[in-house]
Motif scaffolding. Sequence first.
Motif, mmCIF file in Angstrom:
data_model
loop_
_atom_site.group_PDB
_atom_site.id
_atom_site.type_symbol
_atom_site.label_atom_id
_atom_site.label_comp_id
_atom_site.label_asym_id
_atom_site.label_seq_id
_atom_site.Cartn_x
_atom_site.Cartn_y
_atom_site.Cartn_z
ATOM 1 N N ASN A 38 -22.513 10.259 31.482
ATOM 2 C CA ASN A 38 -23.484 9.657 31.492
ATOM 3 C C ASN A 38 -24.171 9.466 30.212
ATOM 4 O OD1 ASN A 38 -23.087 9.186 34.390
ATOM 5 N ND2 ASN A 38 -23.836 11.206 35.087
ATOM 6 N N ASP A 39 -23.632 10.222 29.447
ATOM 7 C CA ASP A 39 -24.479 10.199 28.107
ATOM 8 C C ASP A 39 -23.493 10.323 26.858
ATOM 9 O OD1 ASP A 39 -26.500 9.884 26.090
ATOM 10 O OD2 ASP A 39 -27.293 12.026 26.643
ATOM 11 N N ASP A 40 -23.738 9.841 25.643
ATOM 12 C CA ASP A 40 -23.022 9.857 24.664
ATOM 13 C C ASP A 40 -22.672 11.521 24.222
ATOM 14 O OD1 ASP A 40 -22.841 7.319 24.416
ATOM 15 O OD2 ASP A 40 -24.632 7.174 23.340
ATOM 16 N N ALA A 41 -21.713 12.093 23.781
ATOM 17 C CA ALA A 41 -21.492 13.207 23.620
ATOM 18 C C ALA A 41 -20.547 13.438 22.074
ATOM 19 C CB ALA A 41 -20.592 14.011 24.727
ATOM 20 N N ALA A 42 -21.090 14.362 21.269
ATOM 21 C CA ALA A 42 -20.448 14.540 20.098
ATOM 22 C C ALA A 42 -20.484 16.010 19.826
ATOM 23 C CB ALA A 42 -20.974 14.025 18.946
ATOM 24 N N VAL A 43 -19.142 16.628 19.188
ATOM 25 C CA VAL A 43 -19.201 17.912 18.866
ATOM 26 C C VAL A 43 -18.756 18.072 17.366
ATOM 27 C CG1 VAL A 43 -17.698 19.953 19.431
ATOM 28 C CG2 VAL A 43 -18.752 18.608 21.124
ATOM 29 N N ILE A 44 -19.021 18.991 16.573
ATOM 30 C CA ILE A 44 -18.425 19.342 15.448
ATOM 31 C C ILE A 44 -18.011 20.821 15.356
ATOM 32 C CG2 ILE A 44 -18.461 19.245 13.020
ATOM 33 C CD1 ILE A 44 -20.825 17.370 12.935
ATOM 34 N N ALA A 45 -16.750 21.106 15.194
ATOM 35 C CA ALA A 45 -16.359 22.415 14.948
ATOM 36 C C ALA A 45 -16.055 22.771 13.606
ATOM 37 C CB ALA A 45 -15.097 22.836 15.978
ATOM 38 N N VAL A 46 -16.714 23.822 12.789
ATOM 39 C CA VAL A 46 -16.577 24.310 11.463
ATOM 40 C C VAL A 46 -16.179 25.769 11.422
ATOM 41 C CG1 VAL A 46 -17.431 24.138 9.323
ATOM 42 C CG2 VAL A 46 -18.360 22.483 11.187
ATOM 43 N N ARG A 47 -14.971 26.097 10.784
ATOM 44 C CA ARG A 47 -14.759 27.313 10.755
ATOM 45 C C ARG A 47 -14.457 27.445 9.159
ATOM 46 N NH1 ARG A 47 -8.955 29.709 13.241
ATOM 47 N NH2 ARG A 47 -8.245 28.519 11.723
ATOM 48 N N ARG A 48 -15.036 28.805 8.869
ATOM 49 C CA ARG A 48 -15.011 29.043 7.358
ATOM 50 C C ARG A 48 -13.281 29.899 7.267
ATOM 51 N NH1 ARG A 48 -17.992 29.822 3.230
ATOM 52 N NH2 ARG A 48 -20.129 29.796 4.210
ATOM 53 N N ALA A 49 -12.542 29.243 6.281
ATOM 54 C CA ALA A 49 -11.289 29.720 6.053
ATOM 55 C C ALA A 49 -11.440 30.635 4.824
ATOM 56 C CB ALA A 49 -10.379 28.781 5.998
ATOM 57 N N GLU A 50 -9.931 31.366 4.932
ATOM 58 C CA GLU A 50 -9.979 32.154 3.743
ATOM 59 C C GLU A 50 -10.344 31.195 2.370
ATOM 60 O OE1 GLU A 50 -9.145 35.047 3.301
ATOM 61 O OE2 GLU A 50 -8.617 35.695 5.526
ATOM 62 N N PRO A 51 -10.868 31.886 1.339
ATOM 63 C CA PRO A 51 -11.456 31.372 0.136
ATOM 64 C C PRO A 51 -10.004 30.465 -0.641
ATOM 65 C CG PRO A 51 -12.321 33.426 0.315
ATOM 66 C CD PRO A 51 -11.428 33.087 1.386
ATOM 67 N N THR A 52 -10.484 29.097 -1.287
ATOM 68 C CA THR A 52 -9.345 28.600 -1.620
ATOM 69 C C THR A 52 -10.013 27.901 -2.946
ATOM 70 O OG1 THR A 52 -9.765 26.661 -0.615
ATOM 71 C CG2 THR A 52 -7.974 27.761 0.185
ATOM 72 N N THR A 53 -9.253 27.698 -3.794
ATOM 73 C CA THR A 53 -9.871 26.825 -5.134
ATOM 74 C C THR A 53 -10.601 25.430 -4.486
ATOM 75 O OG1 THR A 53 -8.182 27.873 -6.466
ATOM 76 C CG2 THR A 53 -9.486 25.911 -7.326
ATOM 77 N N VAL A 54 -11.861 25.296 -4.867
ATOM 78 C CA VAL A 54 -12.558 24.089 -4.275
ATOM 79 C C VAL A 54 -12.606 23.402 -5.448
ATOM 80 C CG1 VAL A 54 -14.862 23.474 -3.564
ATOM 81 C CG2 VAL A 54 -14.001 25.556 -2.946
ATOM 82 N N HIS A 55 -12.067 22.054 -5.124
ATOM 83 C CA HIS A 55 -11.953 21.003 -6.139
ATOM 84 C C HIS A 55 -13.441 20.469 -6.284
ATOM 85 C CE1 HIS A 55 -7.866 21.322 -6.711
ATOM 86 N NE2 HIS A 55 -7.804 21.238 -5.279
ATOM 87 N N PRO A 56 -14.086 20.367 -7.581
ATOM 88 C CA PRO A 56 -15.516 19.602 -7.520
ATOM 89 C C PRO A 56 -15.581 18.330 -7.029
ATOM 90 C CG PRO A 56 -14.400 19.992 -9.667
ATOM 91 C CD PRO A 56 -13.473 20.387 -8.904
ATOM 92 N N THR A 57 -16.487 17.906 -6.107
ATOM 93 C CA THR A 57 -16.678 16.521 -5.920
ATOM 94 C C THR A 57 -18.274 16.377 -6.210
ATOM 95 O OG1 THR A 57 -15.525 17.263 -3.771
ATOM 96 C CG2 THR A 57 -16.952 15.384 -3.749
ATOM 97 N N GLU A 58 -18.407 15.095 -6.476
ATOM 98 C CA GLU A 58 -19.474 14.594 -7.139
ATOM 99 C C GLU A 58 -20.558 14.650 -5.744
ATOM 100 O OE1 GLU A 58 -21.583 10.249 -8.050
ATOM 101 O OE2 GLU A 58 -19.582 10.477 -8.182
#
Length: 401
Positions: free
Chosen positions: A356-376
Amino acid sequence: MGVRARAAHHQQPRQRSTALVLVPLALIAVITVVDLRSPTNIHLGPLLVIAPALTPSFAGPRLTALVGGLAIAAQVLIAFLHGGFTTSNHIAQIVALTALCALIVTFTAIRDHRVRQLARAQSVAEAAQRALLRPLPERIGPLEIATMYLAAEEETQIGGDLYTATRTRDGTRMLIGDVRGKGLAAVGESALLVSAFRLIAAQHDTLADLASTLDHNVGRYLVDFAQESGDTAEHFITAVLVDLPDDEPVAHLTNCGHPPPLLLRDGRTLAVDSVPAAPPLGVHALGDGKYPNESVPFDVGDTLLLYTDGVTEARDQTGEFYPLGERAAHWTKCSPEALVNHVRRDLLAHVGRRLNDDAAVIAVRRAEPTTVHPTEPGRESVGSQSSGSRPGPPAGPPAPR
């Protein structure tokens, strides 16, 4: 998917069922033979209309017209061989059958035209969804992400719920929100907040400052939406802002009148509600213009579940709300994608396949550290849920905590 392709997609079941044309053809043959073998005072010719009447269920106007023409030809044959072509009874049957076949073909053509219109409308809705709710990458830095969106209105894939994410210099900022109202009427307000967040999310040091700026700017335009629509009700947007640093096991949150996120850890589900929610965005006159900032531990293996009230306020046939926290506790060990899939199936089963209503979900998990490529800063990472590529294996062992 283009309009023609989408129209073809809608008509595929009919095209795959064209072999069913043998059914009306067989009916025409059987009715004709039986009528010709019956006494002259028995007239089965009017039953021929059944054949063109059945055809639109699996065919288009052309095939329906062909079957109708064959039915009329069969009626003419019956009249010629069974009592005389010029009898008033046979003439009336031929005229009536011709008129009915013409009506059936006309309504079949109108139906197909509306199918194409629907395909065109859905194509526009998909384009709007891609522009407003671009799929989030499966991975941003050390974060694994999965999303779900279910629109309440039939034949649409977008509504008043929204989410987005953007990179900053040292982390990721995310937004999930809910516009007052639902469906296509709320799309403009959703687009307003998403665009503003993407533009300025990386320009503020704290989420409290970002929320205050969004509240001030979005509020002005919400008034314009209300005036244009003639809606006298107050317009506002509830939202949760999240800041997830790459190199700190913590999550910073600012809640603007939105349901509190859930933190999934070690088989438990914890509601992140220790700080009272501030007023929704767009109603800054109700508060002092200041937004609280909350920080919670968010370590490797933890999952943050963001959602809109279309999930927790979904009711089953007995009126019971969907127990998201209770159900999510069973899936704390799942990946974000598996968790979201579990929630989707369970939620739809709870409400009987219709929200009867819009529904949204975001699941975010912190994983093992990796090399983070810089993003603007201020730009989203490249990728999508369907085709995003996962990064390679870690360059070294996890940093000690």
